[in-house]
Design a protein around this motif. Structure first.
Motif, PDB file in Angstrom:
ATOM      1  N   GLY A  88       0.819  -1.208   0.000  1.00 39.51           N
ATOM      2  CA  GLY A  88       0.000   0.000   0.000  1.00 39.51           C
ATOM      3  C   GLY A  88       0.850   1.255   0.000  1.00 39.51           C
ATOM      4  O   GLY A  88       0.567   2.223  -0.727  1.00 39.51           O
ATOM      5  N   VAL A  89       1.910   1.246   0.798  1.00 37.37           N
ATOM      6  CA  VAL A  89       2.833   2.388   0.827  1.00 37.37           C
ATOM      7  C   VAL A  89       3.473   2.587  -0.545  1.00 37.37           C
ATOM      8  O   VAL A  89       3.592   3.710  -1.047  1.00 37.37           O
ATOM      9  N   ALA A  90       3.896   1.483  -1.171  1.00 39.40           N
ATOM     10  CA  ALA A  90       4.535   1.572  -2.488  1.00 39.40           C
ATOM     11  C   ALA A  90       3.577   2.127  -3.541  1.00 39.40           C
ATOM     12  O   ALA A  90       3.976   2.879  -4.431  1.00 39.40           O
ATOM     13  N   ARG A  91       2.292   1.776  -3.430  1.00 38.70           N
ATOM     14  CA  ARG A  91       1.309   2.258  -4.405  1.00 38.70           C
ATOM     15  C   ARG A  91       0.953   3.733  -4.170  1.00 38.70           C
ATOM     16  O   ARG A  91       0.775   4.490  -5.107  1.00 38.70           O
ATOM     17  N   LEU A  92       0.835   4.119  -2.906  1.00 37.71           N
ATOM     18  CA  LEU A  92       0.459   5.499  -2.585  1.00 37.71           C
ATOM     19  C   LEU A  92       1.608   6.482  -2.765  1.00 37.71           C
ATOM     20  O   LEU A  92       1.387   7.670  -3.002  1.00 37.71           O
ATOM     21  N   ASN A  93       2.834   5.979  -2.648  1.00 33.55           N
ATOM     22  CA  ASN A  93       4.013   6.849  -2.768  1.00 33.55           C
ATOM     23  C   ASN A  93       4.979   6.291  -3.814  1.00 33.55           C
ATOM     24  O   ASN A  93       6.030   5.745  -3.470  1.00 33.55           O
ATOM     25  N   PRO A  94       4.632   6.390  -5.109  1.00 34.78           N
ATOM     26  CA  PRO A  94       5.540   5.897  -6.157  1.00 34.78           C
ATOM     27  C   PRO A  94       6.902   6.563  -6.021  1.00 34.78           C
ATOM     28  O   PRO A  94       6.997   7.771  -5.822  1.00 34.78           O
TER      29      PRO A  94
END
Length: 316
Positions: A88-94
């Motif tokens: 989720g972090v990787a998706r929200l903060n490319p």
């Protein structure tokens, strides 16, 4: 058991553990044993200041390592939920990792105008630059960190031998050879009438900065046992980058390693030889390669020519 961890790994673990304990203290969470909710909250907390999801993943891994080393139960942490939080972090903060721009032969030739080859310090740094480029060497083999240097890791004068028109560079330690199980020997050949000749640069350095065999290969002038520091290496590199009209923030010591690999690739050196030269343990060297527009155009040209051939056969 402590020696099983590399010095850099131990330092990183200490930083990660301190960050985790401070987080738990600030938000009144139980650090040991940790539960799934605390780990997920920690991931969200780290994402506020850390841009790289990989860095967050490393910090979470450090928490697990802490539990293992202290013989504390980690089984109550549900890894599936932790992985969801990380994704989720990787998706929200490319995040696109920053990579140092490559040093090219063109840039090296531009450096030449600002180097005094009669100056011992300039001669030493120039030789270290060329070996960093041709050998695709890591900084840990060239310069000393702020904490000093280890003779078993850094290049010594006796590790670079002259054999006719060649230099034989022997690396006895590296990131992929931390236990010294092998010696990685790399030959460098004289380049006639060139300022980019590594053999000429090495002879010039040895004449201006003589040192015994057991001394660091790149010693500070006026000393016999003090190697060039990383800060000195970086400062001189940044100075030269500025003189050539480029942004110094885009370059670092890693620029030589990436530049050497890219130049070898553009010179049609087979990939397995580039991997061997730079002592990469996997295909990770491919991410260092900087492909030119002309090389990328080859794909379009191959496709175009195959379409033309196919079309001619189709309507024949």
């Amino acid at each position: 058991m402590r020696a099983a961890f590399a010095e850099g790994t131990s330092r990183n673990l200490d930083i990660q553990w301190q960050a985790f304990f401070l987080f738990c203290e600030a938000f009144q969470r139980e650090p040991l044993p940790v539960n799934t909710q605390t780990i997920c909250l920690y991931i969200q907390f780290l994402s506020r200041s850390m841009k790289s999801p990989d860095s967050i993943r490393n910090y979470v891994s450090g928490v697990k390592t802490l539990h293992i080393l202290t013989d504390t139960d980690y089984s109550q942490v549900r890894q599936f939920e932790v992985n969801l939080a990380l994704r989720g972090v990787a998706r929200l903060n490319p995040h696109c990792p920053h990579r140092a721009s490559p040093i090219t032969p063109r840039i090296l030739l531009e450096f030449v105008k600002f180097i005094n080859f009669s100056d011992p310090l300039h001669a030493t740094l120039w030789c270290s630059f060329l070996l960093s480029f041709y050998v695709m060497i890591r900084k840990s083999n060239i310069v000393a960190s702020s904490g000093g240097f280890k003779p078993e890791q850094i290049l010594l004068r006796q590790d670079i031998s002259v054999q006719g028109d060649m230099l034989m560079v022997c690396l006895k330690w590296s990131k992929t050879n931390q236990f010294g199980k092998r010696k990685h020997v790399i030959p460098l050949i004289r380049i006639p009438s060139s300022k980019l000749c590594p053999v000429l640069a090495f002879h010039n350095m040895c004449d201006l900065v003589p040192a015994p065999p057991e001394a660091p290969a790149f010693s500070m002038p006026g000393t016999r046992s003090k190697p060039i520091s990383y800060s000195c290496f970086q400062k001189f590199l940044k100075f030269l980058i500025v003189q050539t009209g480029r942004d110094p923030a885009l370059f670092s010591s890693h620029s030589f390693r990436r530049g050497g690999a890219t130049w070898a690739f553009q010179s049609n050196v087979p990939g397995e030889l580039i991997q061997l030269q730079g002592d990469w343990a996997s295909d990770a060297y491919k991410i260092y390669l900087d492909h030119s527009l002309e090389q990328k155009m080859q794909v379009a040209n191959f496709v175009k020519n195959s379409i033309i051939t196919f079309q001619a056969a189709f309507y024949k």
